[in-house]
Scaffold this motif. Structure first.
Motif, PDB file in Angstrom:
ATOM      1  N   ASP A   7     -45.939  83.362  -4.117  1.00 23.26           N
ATOM      2  CA  ASP A   7     -44.756  84.208  -3.971  1.00 23.26           C
ATOM      3  C   ASP A   7     -43.662  83.831  -4.975  1.00 23.26           C
ATOM      4  N   SER A   8     -43.536  82.535  -5.245  1.00 22.31           N
ATOM      5  CA  SER A   8     -42.475  82.080  -6.159  1.00 22.31           C
ATOM      6  C   SER A   8     -42.698  82.546  -7.593  1.00 22.31           C
TER       7      SER A   8
ATOM      8  N   THR B 201     -50.608  77.444  -1.935  1.00 26.73           N
ATOM      9  CA  THR B 201     -50.059  78.129  -0.760  1.00 26.73           C
ATOM     10  C   THR B 201     -49.586  79.526  -1.155  1.00 26.73           C
ATOM     11  N   TRP B 202     -49.344  80.356  -0.135  1.00 26.91           N
ATOM     12  CA  TRP B 202     -48.773  81.673  -0.383  1.00 26.91           C
ATOM     13  C   TRP B 202     -47.350  81.548  -0.922  1.00 26.91           C
ATOM     14  N   ASP B 203     -46.602  80.525  -0.485  1.00 28.71           N
ATOM     15  CA  ASP B 203     -45.246  80.311  -1.014  1.00 28.71           C
ATOM     16  C   ASP B 203     -45.290  80.036  -2.509  1.00 28.71           C
ATOM     17  N   ASP B 204     -46.289  79.246  -2.942  1.00 24.43           N
ATOM     18  CA  ASP B 204     -46.442  78.981  -4.383  1.00 24.43           C
ATOM     19  C   ASP B 204     -46.680  80.286  -5.142  1.00 24.43           C
TER      20      ASP B 204
ATOM     21  N   ARG C 284     -40.861  89.340  -3.927  1.00 24.62           N
ATOM     22  CA  ARG C 284     -41.158  88.180  -3.081  1.00 24.62           C
ATOM     23  C   ARG C 284     -41.080  88.566  -1.606  1.00 24.62           C
ATOM     24  N   GLY C 285     -42.102  88.189  -0.864  1.00 25.40           N
ATOM     25  CA  GLY C 285     -42.137  88.478   0.570  1.00 25.40           C
ATOM     26  C   GLY C 285     -42.269  89.949   0.898  1.00 25.40           C
TER      27      GLY C 285
ATOM     28  N   GLU D 121     -39.415  91.849   7.536  1.00 25.18           N
ATOM     29  CA  GLU D 121     -39.871  90.508   7.178  1.00 25.18           C
ATOM     30  C   GLU D 121     -41.383  90.396   7.394  1.00 25.18           C
TER      31      GLU D 121
ATOM     32  N   VAL E 245     -43.863  88.435   6.413  1.00 24.47           N
ATOM     33  CA  VAL E 245     -44.493  87.151   6.757  1.00 24.47           C
ATOM     34  C   VAL E 245     -44.198  86.796   8.210  1.00 24.47           C
TER      35      VAL E 245
END
Length: 144
Positions: A45-46, A40-43, A53-54, A15, A17
């Motif tokens: 990553d999506s 964001t990094w989540d944006d 992803r991740g 993992e 992150v």
């Protein structure tokens, strides 16, 4: 002959992150801003294919002195002792009881972040005290 001027430390992990955020807290490191066009990094990553992803994350010393840390997902788990490990220099310049108390206080802080204290190595005729620990995925490191 070229001179190497920088080094990056790479962690294999499950993992990225989670492990990166742990080490940010341990060392006072920061994560880079997300790529341009993403809040964001989540944006970011999506937008990647599910299998990517991740898959990686990084962090760096905000002063620019320490090495960049890079975390990459690998399919296999950790099965043996690390061949290389980080020494977190929490007791530099301290000796005896003062050093041990400083290391134990830092150990308590890191345990609260998810680290595990493996063992305390007490000072002897040759070495000062240090504490062997594991990060949130079981990678060994030392408080020294």
């Amino acid at each position: 002959m070229a001179t190497i001027r920088q080094v990056q430390v790479t962690f294999d992990c499950a993992e990225p992150v989670r492990v990166a955020r742990f080490w940010c807290e341990v060392l006072g490191y920061v994560t880079p801003p997300p790529p341009e066009g993403f809040a964001t990094w989540d944006d970011f990553d999506s937008t990647l294919p599910p299998e990517e992803r991740g898959a990686w994350f990084s962090c760096s010393d905000p002063t620019g002195v320490g090495p960049r840390l890079y975390f990459q997902r690998v399919p296999e788990g950790k099965v043996a002792k690390n061949r290389v490990h980080l020494d977190v220099r929490a007791g530099t310049g301290l000796v005896g009881e003062e050093r041990l108390a400083t290391l134990q206080a830092e150990c308590a802080r890191l345990v609260a972040l998810g680290a595990v204290c493996e063992r305390v190595l007490f000072a002897d005729e040759e070495n000062e005290s240090c504490i062997v620990m594991k990060d949130v995925e079981g990678n060994e490191f030392c408080l020294d």
